[in-house]
Design an enzyme around this catalytic site. Structure first.
Site, PDB file in Angstrom:
ATOM      1  N   CYS A  74       0.774  -1.286   0.090  1.00 54.10           N
ATOM      2  CA  CYS A  74       0.009  -0.171   0.100  1.00 54.10           C
ATOM      3  C   CYS A  74       0.982   1.195  -0.034  1.00 54.10           C
ATOM      4  O   CYS A  74       1.642   1.650  -1.134  1.00 54.10           O
ATOM      5  CB  CYS A  74      -0.920  -0.108   1.141  1.00 54.10           C
ATOM      6  SG  CYS A  74      -2.396   1.187   1.095  1.00 54.10           S
ATOM      7  N   HIS A  89      -3.545  -5.488   1.019  1.00 52.83           N
ATOM      8  CA  HIS A  89      -3.046  -5.984   2.319  1.00 52.83           C
ATOM      9  C   HIS A  89      -3.074  -7.517   2.785  1.00 52.83           C
ATOM     10  O   HIS A  89      -3.908  -7.543   3.446  1.00 52.83           O
ATOM     11  CB  HIS A  89      -3.734  -5.020   3.632  1.00 52.83           C
ATOM     12  CG  HIS A  89      -3.384  -3.669   3.522  1.00 52.83           C
ATOM     13  ND1 HIS A  89      -2.207  -2.938   4.104  1.00 52.83           N
ATOM     14  CD2 HIS A  89      -4.194  -2.302   2.826  1.00 52.83           C
ATOM     15  CE1 HIS A  89      -2.410  -1.780   3.954  1.00 52.83           C
ATOM     16  NE2 HIS A  89      -3.396  -1.290   2.975  1.00 52.83           N
ATOM     17  N   GLU A 136      -1.433  -8.814   5.139  1.00 54.69           N
ATOM     18  CA  GLU A 136      -1.460  -8.821   6.517  1.00 54.69           C
ATOM     19  C   GLU A 136      -2.515  -8.837   7.409  1.00 54.69           C
ATOM     20  O   GLU A 136      -2.812  -9.192   8.310  1.00 54.69           O
ATOM     21  CB  GLU A 136      -0.195  -7.832   7.274  1.00 54.69           C
ATOM     22  CG  GLU A 136      -0.792  -6.403   7.236  1.00 54.69           C
ATOM     23  CD  GLU A 136      -0.787  -5.619   5.811  1.00 54.69           C
ATOM     24  OE1 GLU A 136      -0.597  -6.200   4.970  1.00 54.69           O
ATOM     25  OE2 GLU A 136      -1.159  -4.456   5.961  1.00 54.69           O
TER      26      GLU A 136
END
Lengths: 81, 229
Positions: free
Chosen positions: B86, B203, B205
């Site tokens: 990002c 993302h 994560e």
């Protein structure tokens, strides 16, 4: 010396913000606007007193940080402080 | 695997990625403040998501010139893998490790939702946890994710198989609003020429543990641990 830097999107790069402003102007009844391109204006106060050196320094600043030359053009105007 | 996570003022996914790296590798990643002049020797450098320097000037532009980035670029040139997520992707384009630029979303709105991406290149340390063509569900949360580059660079990215992920529908098809930001050629993530730098807008994560509602992102970190020891 003072430097005025205009950073604008290159021709051919879509400017969604400019387009939105154009539509907003039309919605407000302002006709006759063919297109809108939005950019940035940056004003620098320089210690340099030689206009040529000042222009060269600001040119380097534009390339390194102030503009992203992948999508943006810049124009530098140097004037007496 | 010893990983370093770079932390800028305004980073906000640094701790999420710290947890994901810890869970996959079993060892604690180093958190490196942006003012450090040098990084210790590590196997992986991660530039996390967030709004470094408040996105002043252009997203990622200020962070790209932070003191620590000199060493990130130097280490990357020596082959140390670098992952930018990002805002991290934006920083990587601004510092020149990846080509192109992330422009404001075509819809001019911040987009925060789960999307689907197709794995286009599974032959890198970042993506070897996926199969080529595998479609995964993954969250995006950005205002500037609209990838743009010149035609020559785009052709080069495609010819060299450097598009790592592309936005698609759940069934892998294109179009129909699958692309959340107007990104050129539905690009969600790209690699550098040596395939040791990956930048992506989604993302991983944020979907790396069942408690988060999904684990499709976990394979990226597990794959990195497998590749880098």
């Amino acid at each position: 010396m003072k430097a005025k830097v205009h950073v604008t999107l290159k021709q051919g790069v879509l400017d969604p913000q400019g387009k939105a402003v154009l539509h907003a102007l039309e919605a407000l009844g302002f006709g006759g606007v063919k297109s809108v391109r939005q950019g940035k204006f940056i004003e620098l106060d320089l210690t340099e007193t030689d206009p040529k050196k000042a222009a060269a320094a600001v040119e380097a600043m534009c390339k390194k940080l102030l503009a992203n030359t992948v999508i943006e053009d810049y124009r530098v105007d140097i004037s007496e402080g | 695997m010893k990983a370093a996570v770079i932390v800028f003022p305004g980073s906000n996914c640094d701790r999420d990625v710290q947890v994901a790296l810890r869970e996959s590798s079993g060892s604690e990643p180093l958190m490196v403040w942006h003012r450090e002049a040098a990084l210790p020797d590590v196997d992986l450098i991660v530039i996390p998501g967030g709004f470094s320097y408040g996105d002043y000037l252009r997203s990622g532009a200020m962070a790209a010139h932070s003191p620590v980035m000199k060493d990130v670029v130097a280490k990357s040139k020596k082959g140390v893998p670098v992952l930018g997520i990002c805002n991290g992707f934006q920083v990587l384009t601004e510092c020149g490790l990846l080509p192109g630029v992330l422009m404001p979303n075509a819809g001019l709105k911040f987009v925060c939702k789960d999307v689907h991406v197709r794995t286009e290149a599974a032959d890198t340390p970042f993506t070897q946890g996926y199969n080529e063509g595998q479609v995964i569900r993954i969250p995006v949360a950005h205002h500037d994710g609209n990838y743009f580059t010149d035609e020559d660079t785009l052709k080069r990215l495609n010819d060299q198989g450097r598009v790592a992920f592309r936005y698609v529908n759940e069934d892998g098809s294109k179009g129909n609003g699958a692309n959340p930001n107007g990104s050129m050629d539905d690009i969600a993530g790209i690699l550098n020429k040596s395939r040791t730098v990956l930048g992506l807008m989604p993302h991983p994560e944020r979907l790396s543990d069942p408690a988060m509602g999904g684990t499709d992102g976990r394979a990226m970190f597990d794959g990195l641990v497998q590749a880098l020891g």
